[in-house]
Design a protein around this motif. Structure first.
Motif, PDB file in Angstrom:
ATOM      1  N   LEU A 331      15.370  22.855  22.995  1.00  0.00           N
ATOM      2  CA  LEU A 331      14.685  22.697  24.280  1.00  0.00           C
ATOM      3  C   LEU A 331      13.205  22.369  24.087  1.00  0.00           C
ATOM      4  CD1 LEU A 331      16.320  25.634  26.276  1.00  0.00           C
ATOM      5  CD2 LEU A 331      16.611  23.207  26.696  1.00  0.00           C
ATOM      6  N   HIS A 332      12.600  23.011  23.084  1.00  0.00           N
ATOM      7  CA  HIS A 332      11.202  22.713  22.813  1.00  0.00           C
ATOM      8  C   HIS A 332      11.024  21.257  22.361  1.00  0.00           C
ATOM      9  CE1 HIS A 332       7.062  23.347  21.529  1.00  0.00           C
ATOM     10  NE2 HIS A 332       7.379  22.835  20.340  1.00  0.00           N
ATOM     11  N   ARG A 335      11.455  18.982  25.331  1.00  0.00           N
ATOM     12  CA  ARG A 335      10.251  18.992  26.167  1.00  0.00           C
ATOM     13  C   ARG A 335       9.139  18.141  25.542  1.00  0.00           C
ATOM     14  NH1 ARG A 335       9.827  24.170  26.435  1.00  0.00           N
ATOM     15  NH2 ARG A 335       8.035  24.450  25.080  1.00  0.00           N
ATOM     16  N   THR A 336       9.052  18.193  24.200  1.00  0.00           N
ATOM     17  CA  THR A 336       8.053  17.381  23.510  1.00  0.00           C
ATOM     18  C   THR A 336       8.344  15.894  23.677  1.00  0.00           C
ATOM     19  OG1 THR A 336       7.799  19.156  21.892  1.00  0.00           O
ATOM     20  CG2 THR A 336       6.936  17.002  21.288  1.00  0.00           C
ATOM     21  N   GLN A 339       7.417  14.804  27.137  1.00  0.00           N
ATOM     22  CA  GLN A 339       5.965  14.728  27.291  1.00  0.00           C
ATOM     23  C   GLN A 339       5.398  13.490  26.603  1.00  0.00           C
ATOM     24  OE1 GLN A 339       4.043  18.260  25.950  1.00  0.00           O
ATOM     25  NE2 GLN A 339       2.051  17.738  26.861  1.00  0.00           N
ATOM     26  N   GLN A 348       9.263  18.209  33.398  1.00  0.00           N
ATOM     27  CA  GLN A 348       8.705  19.307  32.606  1.00  0.00           C
ATOM     28  C   GLN A 348       9.008  20.654  33.253  1.00  0.00           C
ATOM     29  OE1 GLN A 348       7.009  19.538  29.664  1.00  0.00           O
ATOM     30  NE2 GLN A 348       7.414  17.383  29.246  1.00  0.00           N
ATOM     31  N   LEU A 351      12.617  21.502  32.528  1.00  0.00           N
ATOM     32  CA  LEU A 351      12.804  21.928  31.139  1.00  0.00           C
ATOM     33  C   LEU A 351      12.219  23.317  30.903  1.00  0.00           C
ATOM     34  CD1 LEU A 351      11.972  18.562  29.326  1.00  0.00           C
ATOM     35  CD2 LEU A 351      14.218  19.566  29.679  1.00  0.00           C
ATOM     36  N   ARG A 352      11.092  23.618  31.536  1.00  0.00           N
ATOM     37  CA  ARG A 352      10.523  24.972  31.427  1.00  0.00           C
ATOM     38  C   ARG A 352      11.466  26.012  32.026  1.00  0.00           C
ATOM     39  NH1 ARG A 352       5.985  25.706  28.068  1.00  0.00           N
ATOM     40  NH2 ARG A 352       4.740  23.798  28.161  1.00  0.00           N
ATOM     41  N   THR A 355      14.159  26.629  29.592  1.00  0.00           N
ATOM     42  CA  THR A 355      13.661  27.443  28.476  1.00  0.00           C
ATOM     43  C   THR A 355      13.574  28.909  28.872  1.00  0.00           C
ATOM     44  OG1 THR A 355      12.374  25.530  27.737  1.00  0.00           O
ATOM     45  CG2 THR A 355      11.799  27.673  26.810  1.00  0.00           C
ATOM     46  N   ASN A 381       5.809  30.374  29.429  1.00  0.00           N
ATOM     47  CA  ASN A 381       6.592  29.349  30.127  1.00  0.00           C
ATOM     48  C   ASN A 381       6.536  29.532  31.642  1.00  0.00           C
ATOM     49  OD1 ASN A 381       8.389  27.483  28.244  1.00  0.00           O
ATOM     50  ND2 ASN A 381       8.238  29.468  27.237  1.00  0.00           N
TER      51      ASN A 381
END
Length: 880
Positions: A331-332, A335-336, A339, A348, A351-352, A355, A381
């Motif tokens: 997931l991180h 998200r990267t 972005q 975003q 996705l947060r 997370t 988060n």
């Protein structure tokens, strides 16, 4: 010898041997060449033997577990203990005394199975007698035996998804076997030489015999040729022929085994060299898979593709053996990627939210606290989610939005999720973290510092909810804010010269609670808001506001139907209200608030500040676990010693004058049962030493007040020890001590008048004022009040400032006589009631004991005699 005689050197013997079949003994088969079939002897180590024995017993235990056969499971468990004892030397040598992981897994599985069966009472009742007895015995033995492996079991439960030690062993052995099979399959393809196999040179001790035998080379070559041909034909008949399909299947199997070992982080150097792969460092811990590529190199990454990938990652949630840490990393990374490609804040936010959900799922046990580092990531988060929502007024995050109706690209943005639920779970996890820590350690202080972050996050969430949420959601957010505010003392609220526009905690509580009073649709939020509001008023000595709010809410009538957490809050509110009344000098109200809480003897449990030890079977493990989850964090506790001291002092100030006024009253009632029992226990002691504990100080002060010695009473209540233990803990400790001195003097004066009024003909008010160090106006007021309430039969003479006593009170002898007369009257009444109940017996012909019966007169009961006597009296009256 027959072999050599049968195969002579001359040609005649050869021809005869061909024509006649001679029965020979089977000659041993010697294999001296590589093209002969080798019979390889397998040598196993002691470790393999012992581990295979353990695995066999564990397999049988699992079979018994499937059919719920506790008797067989008990026997297999005892056998497992003995087998582990036999293998202890090998484990000590190979594993440094650490039990193998497959053995620990078996113990954990067996323990969970036994615990589940033991807690299921319905299934236990349905068991047979032998099975139930075996379950009890197995549970006891397993608990005792598992204590030796506590550290290994705890470590296993932290990471149960790690592969066992025997998996590596099985993979290695299976790879060896496959290699051997491969060699065997390749052997038939080797081209054989037509030359006969050569024998090894003879040994020294056999050289002479071989020389004497004198066998020719032609014979040896022919015989070896026949033997070789026969062995080859036999081997080709039974040996499995290798085909290209078999090679492919074997290659696939080896590749699958290598991939399985690579996932476990234990791939060998030889396997990697065969595959031509690269070395990769695998971290120690949970079983991890290779880091998958999120997207292909030439793929066009957009919001739809990211959402699809997010769905694939989220689909693995809740599955068995899912690596939660790997999910967080995926997931991180996702998200990267989003972005880097500037796919928007709405994506975003989604996705947060995913997370945050994965972080909540990271802890498999709901009852256990989350690890601090993951909780910090959770706060981070949620804070980012709030930041995104506050930055975009056209962005909405709600559970009512379905995934089909989400708008992640074009405004107005709509994202599925719930910020308020995440905040509530985050707050609950923070409470669990505090309860997991030792309250007297520095770790608790460090964890408590995070409350500033939580409070600030709640304030920011309230801003989002006030903008986008419904009234009920705003009430939920406000209640979370109240929960972190109601028990805190605000020194600014006590000051009178506050700068204009500054909002104290009292004004803030009033604003939040009034909104909940007006907009809450469920009674629970309103009830908790009222109790928190009362608690906060009582904390700042606003006695009348807190009392009026409690009386108007009528919570005393319905609180027993509330949930346990609300009942705990009610108990805490009543305890704090009693302390507030005591600080304000309202002793009767303080006693009334604390009486119900203290008379049970379980204030610690009622306030959720700990569990008292119980007898066996009085509280099950599940109940104890649930009650521990309801405990309050240590910084919210109310001092129990302070509560008990306030209760006993309040009871002393009420009970001692009442006891003096009704000393000879047979129908005297107890106001405080707990205080009365402590006082009676102290009076029964033959030797009473100086008081040591807080309770002994209160009892000694009560005995001094009963004698009218107010100075000794005050010294027992207010001293250095009591100040350090109790009074210095209160806000305005000096005012409390001054109030205590005044109340003790006044109640000692009333006790003195009740006790010694019959001795005096008149009492000087000025002398009473000097004796008890009270103002004359206050003494006059107290005596007048006692006369008005008919507690003291006297009259006041204002010119002489004296109280003239009328001596109408009975003396001690008269009071005892009156008390005896009351008891005799009660005895007579009880006898008459018993006699009336037995009237039916006399009507059936019974006679009182001691009365004779006349034989010439028929029997008549008590009712018949009464009627006869009434008729006789009527006849006499008529004659007159």
């Amino acid at each position: 010898m027959s072999r050599f005689f049968a195969t002579g050197t001359d040609s005649d013997s050869e021809t005869s041997s061909e024509e006649e079949q001679v029965v020979r003994a089977p000659a041993p088969v010697y294999t001296f060449s590589d093209d002969e079939e080798e019979t390889k002897r397998v040598v196993r180590s002691m470790k393999e033997k012992r581990y295979e024995e353990l695995e066999g017993i564990i397999h049988s235990i699992r079979n018994h577990r499937k059919i719920k056969d506790f008797s067989s499971a008990l026997a297999s468990f005892e056998e497992l203990q003995r087998a582990y004892t036999r293998a202890s030397s090998v484990i000590q040598k190979e594993e440094n005394g650490i039990a193998p992981r497959f053995f620990i897994r078996a113990l954990v599985e067996l323990e969970d199975w036994v615990t589940g069966a033991w807690n299921d009472r319905d299934s236990r009742k349905a068991m047979s007698k032998g099975n139930s007895k075996a379950l009890t015995s197995l549970r006891q033995k397993l608990r005792k035996y598992a204590k030796e492996f506590d550290s290994e079991i705890v470590k296993f439960r932290e990471n149960p998804d790690l592969p066992d030690d025997d998996d590596e062993r099985k993979d290695t052995s299976s790879s060896d076997e496959s290699d051997e099979e491969e060699k065997v399959k390749e052997k038939p393809k080797v081209r054989r030489s037509p030359e006969p196999p050569r024998r090894p040179p003879p040994q020294d001790d056999e050289s002479s015999d071989s020389m004497d035998w004198g066998s020719s080379s032609s014979e040896s070559s022919s015989s070896s040729d026949d033997e070789t041909r026969g062995a080859t034909t036999l081997r080709e008949r039974f040996l499995k022929r290798t085909t290209e399909r078999d090679d492919d299947e074997e290659r696939d199997r080896r590749r699958a085994r290598r991939e399985r070992r690579e996932r476990a982080g234990k791939v060998s150097k030889k396997d990697q060299a065969d595959d031509g792969g690269e070395w990769e460092t695998v971290r120690k811990g949970a079983a991890t898979s290779d880091k998958p590529k999120m997207f292909a190199k030439d793929s066009d990454i957009d919001a739809a593709l990211v959402v699809k990938k997010l769905g694939e990652i989220s689909a693995a949630r809740g599955r068995k053996r899912t690596d939660r840490r790997a999910q967080l990393e995926l997931l991180h990374e996702l998200r990267t990627v989003a972005q880097q490609h500037n796919l928007g804040d709405a994506l975003q936010l989604k996705l947060r939210a995913a997370t945050v959900a994965a972080l909540f799922d990271y802890n498999p046990k709901v009852s256990d606290a989350m690890k601090p580092e993951y909780w910090s990531r959770l706060v981070e988060n949620v804070d980012h989610m709030v930041t995104i929502l506050l930055a975009h007024e056209d962005m909405v995050l709600s559970e009512m939005i379905t995934e089909e109706n989400e708008q992640l690209v074009t405004p107005p943005f709509q994202v599925r999720g719930c910020l308020l639920t995440a905040l509530e779970r985050l707050d609950d996890e923070f409470t669990k973290l505090l309860k997991e820590c030792d309250p007297h350690s520095n770790e608790y202080v460090e964890r408590l510092k995070d409350e500033v972050r939580v409070s600030a996050l709640i304030d920011r969430v309230c801003q989002v909810v006030e903008r986008d949420g419904a009234p009920q959601e705003i009430c939920r957010a406000y209640l979370r804010k109240i929960d972190h505010l109601y028990y805190k003392f605000d020194p600014r609220a006590v000051k009178k010269d506050l700068p204009p526009g500054e909002e104290t905690s009292i004004k803030k509580m009033e604003r939040l609670c009034k909104y909940i009073y007006a907009n809450d649709e469920s009674d629970r939020l309103r009830t908790r808001a009222i109790l928190s509001h009362i608690y906060h008023h009582a904390l700042h000595d606003n006695w009348f506001q807190a009392r009026d709010l409690l009386l108007m809410s009528h919570l005393q009538e319905n609180v027993q139907h509330s949930d346990p957490s609300t009942q705990i809050l009610y108990n805490r509110t009543m305890a704090n209200l009693g302390l507030c009344a005591f600080r304000r000098g309202n002793v009767k109200e303080a006693h009334g608030c604390l009486a119900e809480l203290m008379m049970t003897g379980k204030p610690k449990e009622l306030l959720a500040q700990g569990l008292l030890p119980q007898r066996q079977h009085e509280r099950s493990k599940e109940q104890e676990k649930i009650e521990k989850q309801r405990q309050m964090p240590f910084h919210m506790h109310i001092n129990l010693e302070l509560l008990e001291c306030v209760y006993l002092v309040s009871a002393m100030l009420i009970e001692i004058p009442y006891m003096a006024a009704h000393e000879f009253d047979a129908r005297r009632r107890m106001i405080s049962k707990t205080f009365y029992q402590n006082l009676r226990a102290s009076e029964r002691q033959a030797l009473v030493g100086p008081p040591e504990s807080m309770r002994e100080h209160a009892v000694a002060a009560a005995r001094a007040m009963r004698r009218g010695d107010w100075r000794a009473c005050l010294n027992f209540i207010v001293n250095e020890k009591m100040n350090a233990k109790v009074w210095d803990l209160m806000v305005g400790a000096d005012n409390v001590r001054a109030m205590l001195g005044r109340l003790i003097r006044e109640e000692s004066l009333r006790t003195y008048l009740f006790t010694y009024a019959h001795v005096y003909a008149s009492l000087s008010l000025r002398s009473l004022a000097d004796m008890f160090e009270l103002p004359r106006q206050r003494v006059h007021s107290l005596v007048s009040k006692m006369i008005i309430n008919e507690e003291l039969l006297a009259s006041l003479d204002d010119p002489s400032e004296c109280a003239i006593l009328h001596r109408s009170e009975p003396t001690r002898m008269q009071a005892l006589a009156l008390q005896l007369a009351d008891k005799v009257g009660n005895l007579v009444d009880s006898n008459e009631r018993i006699f009336e109940k037995q009237g039916s017996f006399f009507q059936r012909g019974g006679a009182p004991r001691g009365e004779g019966r006349q034989r010439d007169r028929p029997r008549e009961g008590w009712g018949g005699r009464r009627q006869r006597n009434r008729r006789r009296d009527d006849e006499r009256g008529h004659e007159d």
